[in-house]
Design an enzyme around this catalytic site. Structure first.
Site, PDB file in Angstrom:
ATOM      1  N   HIS A  21     -22.783  43.029  -6.568  1.00 21.39           N
ATOM      2  CA  HIS A  21     -22.423  42.856  -7.981  1.00 21.39           C
ATOM      3  C   HIS A  21     -23.642  42.507  -8.834  1.00 21.39           C
ATOM      4  O   HIS A  21     -23.519  42.345 -10.055  1.00 21.39           O
ATOM      5  CB  HIS A  21     -21.356  41.771  -8.118  1.00 21.39           C
ATOM      6  CG  HIS A  21     -20.314  42.063  -9.148  1.00 21.39           C
ATOM      7  ND1 HIS A  21     -20.582  42.745 -10.315  1.00 21.39           N
ATOM      8  CD2 HIS A  21     -18.984  41.777  -9.199  1.00 21.39           C
ATOM      9  CE1 HIS A  21     -19.476  42.855 -11.033  1.00 21.39           C
ATOM     10  NE2 HIS A  21     -18.492  42.275 -10.373  1.00 21.39           N
TER      11      HIS A  21
ATOM     12  N   ASP B 252     -12.689  62.091  -2.856  1.00 19.99           N
ATOM     13  CA  ASP B 252     -12.507  63.123  -1.834  1.00 19.99           C
ATOM     14  C   ASP B 252     -13.876  63.630  -1.364  1.00 19.99           C
ATOM     15  O   ASP B 252     -14.612  64.254  -2.121  1.00 19.99           O
ATOM     16  CB  ASP B 252     -11.688  64.279  -2.419  1.00 19.99           C
ATOM     17  CG  ASP B 252     -11.414  65.386  -1.417  1.00 19.99           C
ATOM     18  OD1 ASP B 252     -11.872  65.299  -0.260  1.00 19.99           O
ATOM     19  OD2 ASP B 252     -10.740  66.355  -1.799  1.00 19.99           O
TER      20      ASP B 252
END
Length: 451
Positions: free
Chosen positions: A156, A378
Site C-alpha cells: 500500500h 482473465d
C-alpha cells in the site's frame, strides 16, 4: 490443507534498459501511508485447454509478468528514504506451490483461516523494514485437481485499488497475448501534484496513521448481503436529505451502526465512534487525474457520532456519510497539493485530532471495492470463480476495525470482509438486526438468502 512450496524466484522487468531509468518519486500521499500488504486470492477452476495446465500456467504468468513490470517498473523496485523507488532490477517475488486437495472442496465452505496459505506475504501487517519490502509479490498455488489459486500481495506504499486493477488488467492482457490492451499508467501525475516532502517532516502524520491502523486482538470474518437485503436496507436508509442512498453509503452506515452499538454494549464511557472511508480522488480534483494514475490517490472522509447517542438511526448515519463524501472535493484537496501540501494535511489532521482524537475514539475504516470488478480478471483460462481477501491479519499487530466491500460476481450480492476487535466482532454477531440482513461465510457455490 497442505500447501508445499516448490520454487521461489524474483521476476525482473523484461526491458534491459530499466536500470537506466530515474528514481520514481513517491507522492506526499504515498509518504503518509505505512508499508503494509493488501491481499487478493483469485480462484480459477481446472481448464480443459491444454495450453493452460500446470507448469504451462506458471511459465505464461512469469513471462507476461516480466513484460508488465517493464511498464509498471516502480513495482519492481524498492523504496528508499520514504521518498523514492529505485533498484528496479530487484524484481517481484514469485512463489509456486502444490496444494493437496480440491479447489472445489475448499470453496464449498471456505475456511478463511486457510486463505493466507495461498499468499506470499503476511497481509495487513506492519512491515518493519520498508526498504526491503517488494511492491508486489505473487504466489501460484496449483491444486491436485488442476485448479489454481493466484495469490497477490500489493504494497500500500504506492498501490491503491485503482492502481492494482490497472496492473492486473495489464498483466492479464499480456498473458492472453493481447498486448494492445495493456494500460499506459500515469506514473508521474501523483508526485507532480502532491510532491514528496523531506522524510523527517512526514514522520508525525505517518505515526498518527500507524497508531490507529495497527492493533492486536483482531479477527476477520466474511458476510454476504444478497440483493433483497441490500434493497431493504436502502429503503430503510432513505431520508429527506438523502432520497437515493447508494449501496456503499447504506452498507457503511449499517455496519458502522452495528459496530457502534457493539461498542456501546462493551464500554459505558462517553466517547466518539468514527467512520473513516477511503474515497478515490482521481475525479474529485480540478483538473482531474487520469483513471490509471498510479499511487495512493485517495483521501479519507471522516464521520463521527457519540456512543452515548442511542437515538441515532440508519438514515441519520447515511446522511452524515453522504455529507462526509461530499466534503472530499477540490476545495479541500487543493490545500494538500503543491509544495505547501504537508501544511494543509497537517492542519486537517490537527483539527480532527483536537476535535475527536483526544477523546479516545473507536475508529472504523471502510473501503468500497464495488466500482472495481475483480471477477473480470482473465489471464486466458477464464474468469475466477471467486476472489478471496484474507485470513488472519498481520501478527502480532494488524489492521484493526477494517471493513471492505466487494462484489461476489453473482446476483448483485456484496461480500463484506470485516476485521474487528474480537470483543466487538462477537457483539456484532449477536446483533439480531445485523443477522437479519447478512449471511455469515456462505458457500461460494450454493444459493443463499439472508437469514
Amino acid at each position: 490443507m497442505d500447501v508445499s512450496i516448490i520454487s521461489r524466484e524474483l521476476i525482473k522487468p523484461s526491458s534491459p534498459s530499466i536500470h537506466h531509468l530515474s528514481p520514481f518519486k513517491l507522492s506526499l500521499l504515498d509518504q503518509l501511508l505505512p508499508t503494509t500488504y493488501v491481499p487478493m486470492v483469485f480462484f480459477y477452476p481446472a481448464n480443459n485447454n491444454q495450453d493452460f495446465k500446470g507448469l504451462q500456467i506458471s511459465i505464461q504468468l512469469k513471462r507476461s509478468l516480466s513484460q508488465t513490470l517493464s511498464t509498471f517498473y516502480p513495482f519492481s523496485g524498492r523504496v528508499r528514504n520514504n521518498s523514492i523507488i529505485d533498484n528496479y532490477e530487484k524484481g517481484a517475488p514469485f512463489v509456486e506451490t502444490r496444494v493437496k486437495g480440491s479447489l472445489f472442496d475448499f470453496l464449498v465452505q471456505p475456511q478463511l483461516n486457510l486463505l493466507n496459505k495461498f499468499l506470499p506475504c503476511q497481509p495487513f501487517g506492519y512491515q518493519s523494514d520498508p526498504e526491503a519490502t517488494p511492491q508486489v509479490a505473487i504466489q501460484v498455488n496449483t491444486f491436485d485437481c488442476g485448479g489454481t489459486a493466484l495469490g497477490l500481495c500489493f504494497s500500500h506504499k504506492i498501490i491503491d485499488l485503482a492502481t492494482a486493477i490497472a496492473f492486473l488488467d495489464s498483466w492479464a492482457a499480456n498473458t492472453r497475448g493481447h498486448h494492445h490492451e495493456q494500460i499506459n499508467p500515469g506514473l508521474f501525475e501523483a508526485s507532480s501534484r502532491f510532491p514528496p516532502q523531506n522524510e523527517l517532516l512526514v514522520q508525525f502524520p505517518l505515526w498518527v496513521t500507524e497508531n490507529y491502523l495497527f492493533k492486536e486482538g483482531n479477527v476477520t470474518k466474511r458476510f454476504v448481503f444478497d440483493v433483497d437485503a441490500i434493497a431493504a436496507l436502502r429503503a430503510r436508509a432513505k431520508s429527506k436529505s438523502v432520497s437515493n442512498p447508494s449501496r456503499t453509503e447504506t452498507l457503511t452506515a449499517f455496519i458502522w451502526k452495528s459496530c457502534t452499538e457493539a461498542c456501546r454494549s462493551l464500554c459505558a464511557l462517553p466517547r466518539p465512534s468514527v467512520s473513516l472511508h477511503a474515497v478515490n480522488i482521481r475525479q474529485r480534483t480540478k483538473p482531474s487525474f487520469s483513471r490509471y494514475s498510479i499511487g495512493n490517490l485517495w483521501w479519507r472522509s471522516v464521520t463521527a457520532c457519540e456512543l452515548a447517542d442511542t437515538g441515532i438511526e440508519l438514515n441519520d448515519l447515511v446522511s452524515l456519510t453522504r455529507e462526509s463524501f461530499t466534503n472530499i472535493n477540490d476545495d479541500l484537496l487543493k490545500d494538500f497539493q503543491g509544495e505547501n501540501g504537508l501544511q494543509g494535511i497537517s492542519a486537517s489532521l490537527l483539527k480532527q485530532l483536537v476535535g475527536i482524537g483526544l477523546r479516545n475514539p473507536e475508529i472504523f475504516l471502510f473501503s468500497s471495492w464495488l466500482n472495481f470488478d475483480l471477477n473480470d480478471v482473465d489471464f486466458g483460462w477464464g474468469k475466477p470463480i471467486w476472489v478471496g481477501l484474507t485470513g488472519e491479519v498481520g501478527r502480532p499487530s494488524g489492521w484493526a476495525n477494517a471493513i471492505f466491500f466487494k462484489q461476489t460476481g453473482r446476483n448483485d450480492e456484496i461480500e463484506v470482509w470485516m476485521t474487528l476487535n474480537e470483543k466487538i466482532m462477537s457483539a456484532v454477531e449477536r446483533n439480531p438486526e445485523f443477522l437479519e440482513f447478512s449471511t455469515p461465510n456462505p458457500s461460494i457455490f450454493m444459493p443463499h438468502a439472508s437469514s
